[in-house]
Design an enzyme around this catalytic site. Structure first.
Site, PDB file in Angstrom:
ATOM      1  N   TRP A  76       1.025  -1.430   0.118  1.00 21.13           N
ATOM      2  CA  TRP A  76      -0.045   0.085  -0.090  1.00 21.13           C
ATOM      3  C   TRP A  76       0.686   1.359  -0.067  1.00 21.13           C
ATOM      4  CZ3 TRP A  76      -0.469  -4.120   3.485  1.00 21.13           C
ATOM      5  CH2 TRP A  76       0.218  -3.846   4.578  1.00 21.13           C
ATOM      6  N   ARG A  77       2.224   0.982   0.266  1.00 21.80           N
ATOM      7  CA  ARG A  77       3.142   2.343  -0.103  1.00 21.80           C
ATOM      8  C   ARG A  77       3.551   2.260  -1.174  1.00 21.80           C
ATOM      9  NH1 ARG A  77       6.449   1.188   5.565  1.00 21.80           N
ATOM     10  NH2 ARG A  77       4.917   1.823   7.139  1.00 21.80           N
ATOM     11  N   GLU A 126      -5.716   0.483   5.881  1.00 28.11           N
ATOM     12  CA  GLU A 126      -5.941   0.933   7.427  1.00 28.11           C
ATOM     13  C   GLU A 126      -7.042   0.165   8.056  1.00 28.11           C
ATOM     14  OE1 GLU A 126      -4.520   2.777   8.990  1.00 28.11           O
ATOM     15  OE2 GLU A 126      -3.011   3.544   7.328  1.00 28.11           O
ATOM     16  N   GLN A 139      -5.722  -3.568  14.846  1.00 26.76           N
ATOM     17  CA  GLN A 139      -5.555  -4.587  15.591  1.00 26.76           C
ATOM     18  C   GLN A 139      -4.956  -5.789  15.103  1.00 26.76           C
ATOM     19  OE1 GLN A 139      -7.128  -4.338  18.789  1.00 26.76           O
ATOM     20  NE2 GLN A 139      -9.014  -3.111  18.255  1.00 26.76           N
ATOM     21  N   THR A 140      -4.295  -5.625  13.699  1.00 26.29           N
ATOM     22  CA  THR A 140      -3.800  -6.733  13.254  1.00 26.29           C
ATOM     23  C   THR A 140      -2.361  -6.560  12.681  1.00 26.29           C
ATOM     24  OG1 THR A 140      -5.968  -7.336  12.431  1.00 26.29           O
ATOM     25  CG2 THR A 140      -3.951  -8.513  11.370  1.00 26.29           C
ATOM     26  N   LEU A 168      -9.096 -13.150   9.300  1.00 22.26           N
ATOM     27  CA  LEU A 168      -8.406 -11.920  10.000  1.00 22.26           C
ATOM     28  C   LEU A 168      -9.097 -11.507  11.184  1.00 22.26           C
ATOM     29  CD1 LEU A 168      -6.179 -10.102   8.615  1.00 22.26           C
ATOM     30  CD2 LEU A 168      -7.855  -8.920   7.270  1.00 22.26           C
ATOM     31  N   TYR A 214      -8.664   7.509  14.545  1.00 20.07           N
ATOM     32  CA  TYR A 214      -7.243   7.240  13.878  1.00 20.07           C
ATOM     33  C   TYR A 214      -7.107   7.000  12.440  1.00 20.07           C
ATOM     34  CZ  TYR A 214      -2.961   4.328  13.130  1.00 20.07           C
ATOM     35  OH  TYR A 214      -2.067   3.846  12.581  1.00 20.07           O
ATOM     36  N   ASP A 262      -2.333   5.935  17.808  1.00 22.48           N
ATOM     37  CA  ASP A 262      -2.881   4.564  18.318  1.00 22.48           C
ATOM     38  C   ASP A 262      -1.886   4.155  19.585  1.00 22.48           C
ATOM     39  OD1 ASP A 262      -0.140   4.007  17.083  1.00 22.48           O
ATOM     40  OD2 ASP A 262      -1.372   2.350  16.081  1.00 22.48           O
ATOM     41  N   CYS A 301      16.843   1.419  21.262  1.00 22.36           N
ATOM     42  CA  CYS A 301      17.207   2.809  21.336  1.00 22.36           C
ATOM     43  C   CYS A 301      18.423   3.268  20.704  1.00 22.36           C
ATOM     44  CB  CYS A 301      17.196   3.275  23.013  1.00 22.36           C
ATOM     45  SG  CYS A 301      15.542   2.938  23.672  1.00 22.36           S
ATOM     46  N   CYS A 350      17.864   4.195  17.305  1.00 19.88           N
ATOM     47  CA  CYS A 350      16.700   4.872  16.850  1.00 19.88           C
ATOM     48  C   CYS A 350      16.996   6.366  16.484  1.00 19.88           C
ATOM     49  CB  CYS A 350      15.955   5.029  18.507  1.00 19.88           C
ATOM     50  SG  CYS A 350      14.535   6.237  18.346  1.00 19.88           S
ATOM     51  N   CYS A 379      14.796  11.950  23.408  1.00 18.51           N
ATOM     52  CA  CYS A 379      13.887  10.894  24.257  1.00 18.51           C
ATOM     53  C   CYS A 379      14.280  10.942  25.673  1.00 18.51           C
ATOM     54  CB  CYS A 379      14.234   9.369  23.627  1.00 18.51           C
ATOM     55  SG  CYS A 379      12.982   8.313  24.328  1.00 18.51           S
TER      56      CYS A 379
HETATM   57 FE1  SF4 Z   1      14.387   4.042  22.427  1.00 12.78          FE
HETATM   58 FE2  SF4 Z   1      13.017   6.391  22.991  1.00 12.78          FE
HETATM   59 FE3  SF4 Z   1      13.541   5.667  20.437  1.00 12.78          FE
HETATM   60 FE4  SF4 Z   1      11.731   4.469  21.867  1.00 12.78          FE
HETATM   61  S1  SF4 Z   1      11.697   6.575  21.034  1.00 12.78           S
HETATM   62  S2  SF4 Z   1      13.323   3.443  20.675  1.00 12.78           S
HETATM   63  S3  SF4 Z   1      12.648   4.749  24.039  1.00 12.78           S
HETATM   64  S4  SF4 Z   1      14.999   6.051  22.015  1.00 12.78           S
END
Ligand code: SF4
Length: 376
Positions: A61-62, A74, A79-80, A117, A155, A173, A235, A238, A244
């Site tokens: 879908w992308r 969507e 929930q899936t 589903l 949503y 969500d 993290c 990330c 964060c």
């Molecule tokens: Fe970690 Fe924060 Fe990134 Fe989540 S948003 S993966 S808690 S650094």
């Protein structure tokens, strides 16, 4: 007697990134994590979007987006998980490639394509949505217009309109709540994910860019699905780690705090009754709240049999599954004697050779297949 605050001390600095000076306590007050995040929103948006553009999974879908594909995906993704949805999405698009074909399809075909589903009200709502969509003179474009259509909540409306029309509407969500609660190290205890979503919506909206809001929403979902896992978030890799506050605590899994949900235990007896090469099933009424028009193995009452007599029958299988707040244990007993006289409403004999043609709920499809496969 309360002292009157001098007029000129009421106004404090609005520069959230730098914090504020509180005149009454003569102290510097550090900005809250959400204020810091909002103050750095441009850098946050840029880091998130750059990561998404380089790392987004190539989902159908992308890859070839259209309004119809976005709407179907969507609905299926509610929930899936993505990996569960992928084969269903491919089959659906092949059988029902656009709103007009879906609108004209019989409900039995729609439900059959959705079989396994779960949450079948999504399929029925999507069907009704297509019928209302094709009856309109023009496609709805705003979240408010989409929310008038069946099965479209805040949503889904935000996802469809931000992705397809560039509407500045934030998707919030469980995944997004988790990310925002961690980014802000928000230790509030929420009773449920839905109440947490309401609380975090203003922050999600504040972080939404004017340009590419659909990509931003998808990037947040992608981050939740592939990096910011419920347990063991990644993290170190990330893209928004620098923003964060939860990661800085060393224990981001502590956020969000959701009150433990009590699961109610339920026991259900199911009947396995065969007669002349047919299996007795129960088909829920078309207007039923759950499982409308879906077949399942009947309970003794649905089969018109005495529950005590059924419980004495051989136990073929015992299954446990969770549905919303219920933990259900279902025991399937074989009965040798077919019900006599007129069957109760909804009870139907389905020849074993035609089982594939009817729509069974996913767990019942698996149980029936397993019982048949285990026979000598
Ligand atoms: Fe970690 Fe924060 Fe990134 Fe989540 S948003 S993966 S808690 S650094």
């Amino acid at each position: 007697m309360a002292t009157k605050r001098p007029k000129n001390t009421r106004k404090i600095t609005a520069d959230f990134s730098l914090g504020r000076f509180c005149v009454s306590s003569c102290r510097f007050v550090a900005p809250s994590p959400s204020a810091s995040l909002i103050a750095a929103q441009r850098q946050f948006q840029h880091a998130l979007l750059a990561w998404y553009r380089a790392n987004a999974r190539p989902l159908p879908w992308r890859e070839a987006p259209s309004l119809y594909r976005t709407v179907v995906s969507e609905f299926m993704l509610q929930q899936t998980q993505v990996k569960t949805v992928l084969p269903y999405f491919a089959r659906w698009l092949e059988a029902l490639p656009d709103f007009a074909t879906l609108a004209a399809a019989p409900e039995s075909r729609v439900l059959k394509l959705w079989e396994g589903l779960g949450y079948y009200s999504r399929a029925r709502n999507l069907h009704r949505l297509a019928q209302q969509f094709v009856a309109r003179p023009a496609a709805p474009r705003t979240p408010a217009e989409w929310r008038e259509l069946p099965g479209v909540g805040p949503y889904t409306a935000a996802a469809i309109t931000s992705i397809s029309f560039g509407a500045r509407a934030a998707c919030v969500d469980g995944n997004v709540v988790r990310i925002l609660a961690r980014l802000t190290a928000d230790a509030t205890e929420f009773r449920a994910s839905a109440s947490a979503a309401k609380v975090f919506t203003p922050l999600a909206e504040a972080l939404l860019p004017g340009e590419w809001p659909g990509d931003h929403n998808q990037a947040m979902m992608e981050l939740g699905a592939t990096v910011c896992f419920r347990q063991n978030p990644l993290c170190l890799t990330c893209p928004v780690r620098g923003f964060c506050a939860g990661a800085r605590t060393g224990a981001p899994e502590n956020f969000p705090r959701l009150a433990a949900r009590k699961m109610e235990q339920r026991a259900v007896t199911r009947v396995w009754c065969e007669h002349r090469g047919a299996l007795l099933l129960h088909r829920a009424a078309a207007g039923a709240r759950r499982f409308a028009s879906i077949h399942e193995l009947p309970t003794p009452e649905q089969a018109g049999l005495d529950p005590a007599a059924v419980a004495r029958g051989a136990l073929l299988a015992k299954q446990r599954r969770g549905i919303t707040r219920f933990q259900i244990t279902e025991s399937i007993h074989s009965v040798a004697i077919a019900p006599r006289g007129k069957l109760p409403a909804g009870a139907v004999w389905v020849p074993l050779a035609e089982l594939e043609a009817v729509t069974l709920s996913g767990p019942h499809r698996r149980w029936v297949a397993a019982i048949l496969a285990a026979r000598p």
